[in-house]
Every structure is written in C-alpha cells, then in structure tokens.
Motif scaffolding. Structure first.
Motif, short mmCIF file in Angstrom:
data_model
loop_
_atom_site.label_atom_id
_atom_site.label_comp_id
_atom_site.label_asym_id
_atom_site.label_seq_id
_atom_site.Cartn_x
_atom_site.Cartn_y
_atom_site.Cartn_z
N LEU A 3 0.81 -1.34 -0.02
CA LEU A 3 0.20 0.22 -0.09
C LEU A 3 0.83 1.28 0.01
O LEU A 3 0.50 2.35 -0.62
CB LEU A 3 -0.73 -0.02 1.19
N ALA A 4 1.97 1.22 0.77
CA ALA A 4 2.96 2.36 0.80
C ALA A 4 3.46 2.82 -0.61
O ALA A 4 3.21 4.12 -1.02
CB ALA A 4 3.93 2.02 1.78
N SER A 5 3.59 1.62 -1.44
CA SER A 5 4.13 2.19 -2.75
C SER A 5 3.17 2.73 -3.71
O SER A 5 3.34 3.69 -4.49
CB SER A 5 4.69 0.68 -3.34
N ILE A 6 1.70 2.22 -3.32
CA ILE A 6 0.70 2.76 -4.36
C ILE A 6 0.48 4.28 -3.82
O ILE A 6 0.30 5.08 -4.76
CB ILE A 6 -0.64 1.85 -3.86
N LEU A 7 0.46 4.53 -2.50
CA LEU A 7 0.25 5.92 -2.21
C LEU A 7 1.26 6.73 -2.61
O LEU A 7 1.19 7.74 -2.69
CB LEU A 7 -0.02 5.76 -0.72
N TYR A 11 0.85 9.94 -4.98
CA TYR A 11 1.26 11.13 -4.71
C TYR A 11 2.21 11.89 -5.76
O TYR A 11 1.97 13.04 -6.05
CB TYR A 11 2.00 11.09 -3.32
N LEU A 12 3.12 11.04 -6.17
CA LEU A 12 4.21 11.65 -7.16
C LEU A 12 3.41 11.86 -8.47
O LEU A 12 3.79 12.84 -9.13
CB LEU A 12 5.34 10.78 -7.37
N LYS A 13 2.55 11.17 -8.90
CA LYS A 13 1.76 11.34 -9.96
C LYS A 13 0.88 12.65 -9.90
O LYS A 13 0.66 13.45 -10.96
CB LYS A 13 0.82 10.25 -10.57
N PHE A 14 0.26 12.97 -8.97
CA PHE A 14 -0.71 14.00 -8.71
C PHE A 14 -0.17 15.06 -8.00
O PHE A 14 -0.73 16.21 -8.14
CB PHE A 14 -2.25 13.36 -7.96
N LYS A 16 1.89 17.36 -8.93
CA LYS A 16 2.27 18.59 -9.81
C LYS A 16 1.17 19.18 -10.50
O LYS A 16 1.21 20.16 -10.89
CB LYS A 16 3.28 17.90 -10.75
N GLN A 17 -0.10 18.57 -10.38
CA GLN A 17 -1.34 19.01 -10.81
C GLN A 17 -1.91 19.97 -9.84
O GLN A 17 -1.78 19.93 -8.95
CB GLN A 17 -2.44 17.76 -11.15
N THR A 18 -2.66 20.75 -10.47
CA THR A 18 -3.44 21.92 -9.44
C THR A 18 -5.04 21.71 -9.55
O THR A 18 -5.48 22.89 -9.44
CB THR A 18 -3.14 23.25 -10.10
N ASP A 19 -5.61 20.53 -9.86
CA ASP A 19 -6.96 20.40 -9.79
C ASP A 19 -7.40 20.46 -8.68
O ASP A 19 -8.56 20.82 -8.41
CB ASP A 19 -7.19 18.86 -10.58
N GLY A 20 -6.69 20.20 -7.45
CA GLY A 20 -7.25 20.12 -6.09
C GLY A 20 -6.11 19.90 -5.22
O GLY A 20 -5.04 19.49 -5.55
N PRO A 21 -6.43 20.03 -3.90
CA PRO A 21 -5.50 19.76 -2.58
C PRO A 21 -5.37 18.24 -2.62
O PRO A 21 -4.49 17.74 -1.58
CB PRO A 21 -6.02 20.31 -1.64
N PHE A 22 -6.30 17.35 -3.05
CA PHE A 22 -5.89 15.90 -2.78
C PHE A 22 -6.67 15.07 -3.98
O PHE A 22 -7.18 15.65 -4.80
CB PHE A 22 -6.67 15.57 -1.51
N ALA A 29 -12.57 -1.84 -2.45
CA ALA A 29 -13.89 -1.24 -1.97
C ALA A 29 -13.43 -0.22 -0.64
O ALA A 29 -14.35 -0.08 0.23
CB ALA A 29 -14.77 -2.32 -1.40
N MET A 30 -12.01 -0.10 -0.39
CA MET A 30 -11.70 0.86 0.58
C MET A 30 -11.35 2.18 -0.10
O MET A 30 -10.83 2.28 -1.25
CB MET A 30 -10.42 0.32 1.16
N LYS A 31 -11.82 3.41 0.57
CA LYS A 31 -11.54 4.66 -0.01
C LYS A 31 -10.32 5.26 0.53
O LYS A 31 -9.94 4.86 1.73
CB LYS A 31 -12.72 5.59 0.51
N TYR A 32 -9.50 5.83 -0.41
CA TYR A 32 -8.39 6.33 0.19
C TYR A 32 -8.11 7.73 -0.46
O TYR A 32 -8.64 7.96 -1.50
CB TYR A 32 -7.13 5.59 -0.36
N ILE A 33 -7.57 8.65 0.24
CA ILE A 33 -7.28 10.01 0.00
C ILE A 33 -5.86 10.13 0.06
O ILE A 33 -5.13 10.14 1.29
CB ILE A 33 -8.02 11.05 0.75
#
Length: 160
Positions: A3-7, A11-14, A16-22, A29-33
């Motif tokens: 899971l740490a690698s996925i998170l 993070y690294l992928k998103f 740099k984008q400015t679409d939102g803070p998260f 079926a588990m929600k992650y932010i």
C-alpha cells in the motif's frame, strides 16, 4: 504491491497537478485519499485534526495493547483520550518540560559513559531507554525524582 508504494506513486503522479489539494481512489472497496497540497495537509493535521481521527491504522487493544495509542485508536475512544491529553501538552507546558527532559537526558549520558567505561558490563539499551522514559514520565507528569537510570529496581519502575 504494498500500500505504501501505491500511495507514493499516487502522490508523485498527482502532486504536480493543480486540480485540487487531494486525490482519492478506491482500492478493494476501501476509500483512500492522498493529500497533495502542503497547506491543505496543515489544515487536516492541525486545524481540523479532530475531524480526521479514523485513520485506518492497525490496533488490537486486547491482543496487542501497545498498539492502543492516540495515533491508532478511532471514534469516540480517540476523542475522549485526546480531550484528556490536550490540556497536558500546551506549548507553554511543553516548553517548561523541555529543560527537565534535557536534565534526564544528561543523566542518561552520564550513566551510559559509566557503563561503557567498565568493560565488564554489557549495555542493555532497551532497558536503559525504558528507564529513561520512566524517569521523564515520573518527573514531568508526577513530579517524582525516580532515579531509575541509576537504580533499575526503583519503586516507580517496579510499579509501572
């Protein structure tokens, strides 16, 4: 994949984008932010900390009591414990405790030096750190000079 690698990849992928803070996603079926904005992270961890207490970290009070801490428990139990602890750790109180913790640290350095200078003794670090913690708790919380660094059989340590 852990899971740490996925998170981290998310993070690294998103970040740099400015679409939102998260960015959010589902995994089995588990929600992650994943928070990608530092200012929003400060808001979550400091200003709105009381609204984000369920973090999904493993804890098992019955079988593994050491996992039952403020960082892992959830729900009403977390809120009750935080309410009790918050007045203890104000910035003024923490500043006043700092010199006391330094004094216990200095005593620990003296004890370690003495033990290392006598070649016949083995230095048991786990026990020493445990006694250091007992001395800090004893003096900061209860106002007691425990001296468990010098005396491993000190009454406070035995009772603890």
């Amino acid at each position: 994949m852990p899971l740490a690698s996925i998170l981290k990849r998310t993070y690294l992928k998103f970040s740099k984008q400015t679409d939102g803070p998260f960015v959010g996603f589902y995994l089995y079926a588990m929600k992650y932010i994943v928070i990608t904005d530092v200012d929003f992270l400060k808001t979550v961890l400091i200003r709105d900390f009381d609204k984000f207490h369920d973090r999904g970290v493993y804890h098992n009070e019955k079988d593994d009591p050491l996992t039952n801490s403020l960082a892992t428990i959830e729900g009403q139990k977390w809120k009750n414990l935080r309410q009790k602890l918050t007045p203890t750790f104000t910035s003024v109180k923490m500043k006043s405790m700092f010199s006391t913790v330094l004094n216990v640290g200095d005593e620990m350095i003296r004890v370690v030096d003495e033990k290392l200078s006598s070649s016949s003794q083995t230095l048991e670090v786990t026990d020493l750190v445990s006694r250091f913690t007992s001395d800090v708790i004893g003096i900061c919380v209860f106002g007691l000079e425990c001296n468990s660094l010098r005396d491993p059989k000190a009454e406070f340590v035995q009772m603890g």
